[in-house]
Design an enzyme around this catalytic site. Structure first.
Site, PDB file in Angstrom:
ATOM      1  N   HIS A   5     -11.890   4.849   7.979  1.00  0.00           N
ATOM      2  CA  HIS A   5     -10.770   4.817   7.163  1.00  0.00           C
ATOM      3  C   HIS A   5     -10.790   5.492   5.817  1.00  0.00           C
ATOM      4  CE1 HIS A   5      -9.234   1.198   9.602  1.00  0.00           C
ATOM      5  NE2 HIS A   5      -7.960   1.515   9.150  1.00  0.00           N
ATOM      6  N   GLN A  54       0.830  -1.181  -0.124  1.00  0.00           N
ATOM      7  CA  GLN A  54       0.105   0.035   0.166  1.00  0.00           C
ATOM      8  C   GLN A  54       0.851   1.179  -0.102  1.00  0.00           C
ATOM      9  OE1 GLN A  54      -3.193   0.279   3.087  1.00  0.00           O
ATOM     10  NE2 GLN A  54      -4.133  -1.659   2.375  1.00  0.00           N
ATOM     11  N   ASP A  67     -11.352   2.481   1.181  1.00  0.00           N
ATOM     12  CA  ASP A  67     -10.519   3.733   1.362  1.00  0.00           C
ATOM     13  C   ASP A  67      -9.100   3.865   0.327  1.00  0.00           C
ATOM     14  OD1 ASP A  67      -9.952   1.097   3.184  1.00  0.00           O
ATOM     15  OD2 ASP A  67      -8.064   2.280   3.507  1.00  0.00           O
ATOM     16  N   GLN A  68      -8.884   2.428  -0.149  1.00  0.00           N
ATOM     17  CA  GLN A  68      -7.455   2.373  -0.816  1.00  0.00           C
ATOM     18  C   GLN A  68      -7.739   3.113  -2.074  1.00  0.00           C
ATOM     19  OE1 GLN A  68      -5.666  -1.735  -0.736  1.00  0.00           O
ATOM     20  NE2 GLN A  68      -7.482  -2.242   0.313  1.00  0.00           N
ATOM     21  N   TYR A  96     -13.361  -2.696   2.194  1.00  0.00           N
ATOM     22  CA  TYR A  96     -11.962  -2.804   2.488  1.00  0.00           C
ATOM     23  C   TYR A  96     -11.085  -1.987   1.285  1.00  0.00           C
ATOM     24  CZ  TYR A  96     -13.501  -6.585   5.596  1.00  0.00           C
ATOM     25  OH  TYR A  96     -13.988  -7.105   6.528  1.00  0.00           O
ATOM     26  N   PRO A 112      -5.233  -6.820   4.646  1.00  0.00           N
ATOM     27  CA  PRO A 112      -5.922  -7.589   3.322  1.00  0.00           C
ATOM     28  C   PRO A 112      -5.177  -8.871   3.619  1.00  0.00           C
ATOM     29  CG  PRO A 112      -5.586  -5.249   2.810  1.00  0.00           C
ATOM     30  CD  PRO A 112      -4.990  -5.492   4.114  1.00  0.00           C
TER      31      PRO A 112
END
Length: 367
Positions: free
Chosen positions: A326, A106, A303-304, A300, A133
């Site tokens: 997040h 990340q 936010d990425q 999940y 993850p």
């Protein structure tokens, strides 16, 4: 800790207040060439300060940018980072623990995408651990969503590693891009396929994976979700070979694909503290939450996507389920460092949420 002139001060205790603040700040500071002083790192946690995974990630981006990193010690609550010129090439980062490989990815993948030449990241630690993850979810759910912005990242899972010893290893092969295109993920479509992988490793027998998968399917049948009607659920169960995993572990990751190209999913890790039936049920509930949330991504991945939306060249739209803390934290830091403008609104028609972002159109200055 005093920084250089022009540095930015980031409060590491704000909002989510965990490692995510460090990762997003580190990535963006490197790309934007902004010196940063991060204070109060993980201040609200039971065990505050930097852990092995955070330290390894910071040292990785320092190496990738020929930067200067001060105060980065185990347990440190404040660091100063001055990025330098980004370089491609081969890099290795090892948490020497069960620190999550996917969290190392990340912080480093955004930097590698804007390097002057291709980058190979050899990342070692835990591939399937709590509070991060699972590697299977990262490669099969997050990376296809990242591809919506343009980049196509190749990967190789060399070996899985679990809590508490780690020992996992994965390679990511990154070809740099000039810029990121904005995304338009606002139509969830209808489910067209569901595929999953349920594994066990080490001394755990194959019946562990079979029991988790069986409980997962039973929970789905009992839930009788309208979203799944007419869709076959395929779960592959297997035991990792000794060469493909280090230590004992088990887990399940299930991926849903929709008619409009959305990829989302859920899963769970096995644990000595719960039965295989509980693991299967927990994974099913996680998966059902994803496909019933009304969004185009699961909680999940949500936010990425924010950092990439902020850097993209134009307006992005992302439909999600309930916006997570997040995600709010990611927006806060991304706005602060890039100047990108975000807007969040509720869609009363299906109680989903729309995240809009006017990206800054960041360009790879080396290409």
């Amino acid at each position: 800790m005093s920084g250089d002139p022009g540095y930015r001060e980031i409060d590491g205790s704000v909002m989510e207040g965990g490692g995510q603040i460090i990762r997003i700040t580190g990535s963006l500071a490197t790309l934007l060439q902004i010196p940063v002083n991060i204070l109060k790192i993980r201040a609200g946690r039971a065990s505050p300060g930097l852990k092995a995974q955070h330290l390894t990630g910071l040292h990785l981006i320092k190496d990738m940018s020929s930067g200067v990193l001060r105060g980065a010690d185990f347990g440190s609550k404040e660091i100063f980072f001055q990025p330098g010129k980004i370089r491609g090439g081969a890099y290795q980062a090892d948490t020497k623990s069960a620190g999550a490989v996917c969290l190392l990815a990340q912080i480093s993948l955004p930097v590698a995408l804007f390097a002057p030449e291709p980058t190979v990241l050899n990342l070692r630690g835990g591939t399937n651990t709590d509070m991060a993850p699972q590697i299977d979810a990262f490669t099969e759910i997050f990376l296809p969503n990242l591809k919506q912005f343009g980049p196509e990242i190749e990967y190789e899972v060399v070996k899985k590693g679990f809590f508490p010893k780690g020992g996992g290893e994965a390679n990511f092969f990154v070809t740099p891009v000039k810029s990121l295109r904005p995304i338009q993920l606002d139509d969830p479509g209808k489910l067209i396929s569901v595929e999953g992988w349920c594994f066990c490793a080490g001394s755990l027998p194959i019946k562990v994976a079979e029991s988790i998968a069986r409980s997962f399917k039973e929970e789905l049948r009992e839930a009788n979700s309208p979203a799944l009607r007419g869709v076959k659920v395929n779960i592959e169960t297997y035991k990792e070979t000794p060469a493909a995993a280090f230590g004992n572990g088990s887990g399940i990751v299930v991926v849903a694909k929709t008619s409009t190209g959305c990829v989302l999913g859920g899963g769970a890790l096995g644990s000595p503290r719960e039965t295989t039936e509980e693991t299967g049920r927990k994974a099913a509930q996680d998966f059902l939450e994803a496909i019933e949330c009304g969004g185009c991504v699961d909680k999940y991945v949500q936010d990425q996507m924010i950092l990439f939306m902020g850097l993209a060249d134009g307006e992005s739209v992302l439909r999600t389920g309930p916006v997570t803390l997040h995600t709010e934290s990611a927006i806060f830091i991304t706005q602060q460092l890039t100047g990108a403008k975000f807007d969040i609104s509720n869609d009363p028609n299906n109680n989903s949420w729309l995240i809009r972002c006017q990206g800054v159109g960041y360009k790879n200055k080396y290409l």
